[in-house]
Scaffold this motif. Structure first.
Motif, PDB file in Angstrom:
ATOM      1  N   LYS A   1       2.436  21.333 126.223  1.00 32.86           N
ATOM      2  CA  LYS A   1       3.394  22.294 125.638  1.00 32.86           C
ATOM      3  C   LYS A   1       3.994  21.698 124.358  1.00 32.86           C
ATOM      4  O   LYS A   1       4.081  22.372 123.335  1.00 32.86           O
ATOM      5  CB  LYS A   1       4.487  22.604 126.681  1.00 32.86           C
TER       6      LYS A   1
ATOM      7  N   ALA B   1       1.586  28.312 137.773  1.00 34.81           N
ATOM      8  CA  ALA B   1       3.007  28.658 137.926  1.00 34.81           C
ATOM      9  C   ALA B   1       3.845  27.950 136.855  1.00 34.81           C
ATOM     10  O   ALA B   1       4.734  28.559 136.239  1.00 34.81           O
ATOM     11  CB  ALA B   1       3.493  28.275 139.324  1.00 34.81           C
ATOM     12  N   LEU B   2       3.544  26.679 136.614  1.00 34.19           N
ATOM     13  CA  LEU B   2       4.289  25.957 135.569  1.00 34.19           C
ATOM     14  C   LEU B   2       3.996  26.550 134.195  1.00 34.19           C
ATOM     15  O   LEU B   2       4.885  26.628 133.339  1.00 34.19           O
ATOM     16  CB  LEU B   2       3.928  24.462 135.607  1.00 34.19           C
TER      17      LEU B   2
ATOM     18  N   ARG C   1       3.078  19.776 130.691  1.00 31.76           N
ATOM     19  CA  ARG C   1       4.349  19.662 129.941  1.00 31.76           C
ATOM     20  C   ARG C   1       4.106  18.991 128.585  1.00 31.76           C
ATOM     21  O   ARG C   1       4.650  19.400 127.562  1.00 31.76           O
ATOM     22  CB  ARG C   1       5.383  18.870 130.740  1.00 31.76           C
TER      23      ARG C   1
ATOM     24  N   VAL D   1       3.506  29.609 133.434  1.00 30.38           N
ATOM     25  CA  VAL D   1       4.348  30.801 133.247  1.00 30.38           C
ATOM     26  C   VAL D   1       5.732  30.361 132.773  1.00 30.38           C
ATOM     27  O   VAL D   1       6.286  30.898 131.803  1.00 30.38           O
ATOM     28  CB  VAL D   1       4.448  31.618 134.563  1.00 30.38           C
ATOM     29  N   GLU D   2       6.279  29.338 133.445  1.00 28.36           N
ATOM     30  CA  GLU D   2       7.600  28.800 133.078  1.00 28.36           C
ATOM     31  C   GLU D   2       7.623  28.309 131.629  1.00 28.36           C
ATOM     32  O   GLU D   2       8.607  28.478 130.918  1.00 28.36           O
ATOM     33  CB  GLU D   2       7.853  27.610 134.002  1.00 28.36           C
ATOM     34  N   LEU D   3       6.530  27.689 131.207  1.00 28.72           N
ATOM     35  CA  LEU D   3       6.473  27.088 129.865  1.00 28.72           C
ATOM     36  C   LEU D   3       6.021  28.087 128.794  1.00 28.72           C
ATOM     37  O   LEU D   3       5.988  27.752 127.610  1.00 28.72           O
ATOM     38  CB  LEU D   3       5.511  25.892 129.863  1.00 28.72           C
TER      39      LEU D   3
END
Ligand code: CA2
Length: 148
Positions: A143, A40-41, A140, A43-45
């Motif tokens: 990324k 899910a994270l 994170r 997708v956000e990133l």
């Protein structure tokens, strides 16, 4: 359109038992919960994650070899192999993109044999003792590393 390379999320031996035993050390989330939260994270990133877990050292080495062509980075919790496996270290040394190492527990607060990790000598960064949140923090950071 060019194919986006995934980040490999690799978990080593016994981490398939996450959430099912020893919640006082490893928490109550299952490996499935962790993989879903990381996806899910991702997708956000704007990242793609491919999750895998094995109890077998050779399988982990084979996946790291495959990552040389296929992955943009590796987030790995090598489990107990962190403390024993020169084979996993050698495989990671042949992988040229970023590697982040995650430990759910604080290995430095535990038995002396857990204080050394072969993988830490190769990893760009190490997270330990942040519970399963450590995987999200690692994503994170990944990324930033892959966005140059
Ligand atoms: O803290 C970590 O993430 C570890 O990599 C976990 C390994 C351990 O050998 C390392 O020293 C530190 C063990 C994973 C075992 O996972 C279990 C989870 C639930 C129940 C039983 C085992």
């Amino acid at each position: 359109m060019p194919q986006v390379k995934p980040i490999y999320l690799m978990n080593g031996p016994n981490l398939n038992l996450l959430g099912l035993r020893q919640p006082e050390i490893y928490g109550r989330e299952t490996l499935g919960d962790v993989e879903a939260a990381v996806a899910a994270l991702a997708v956000e990133l704007g990242l793609v994650v491919e999750a895998m877990q094995s109890n077998h050292e050779g399988q982990l080495v084979d996946w790291i070899h495959a990552a040389r062509e296929r992955a943009a980075g590796i987030i790995i919790n090598p489990g107990a192999y962190s403390h024993t496996s020169v084979a996993i270290l050698d495989a990671l040394n042949a992988f040229e993109a970023p590697v982040l190492e995650v430990h759910i527990s604080n290995i430095h607060k535990r038995e002396a044999f857990r204080h050394h990790s072969y993988v830490s000598g190769r990893a760009e960064g190490v997270i330990a003792g942040f519970g399963t949140e450590g995987y999200l923090l690692a994503l994170r950071r990944m990324k930033s590393l892959v966005s140059g």
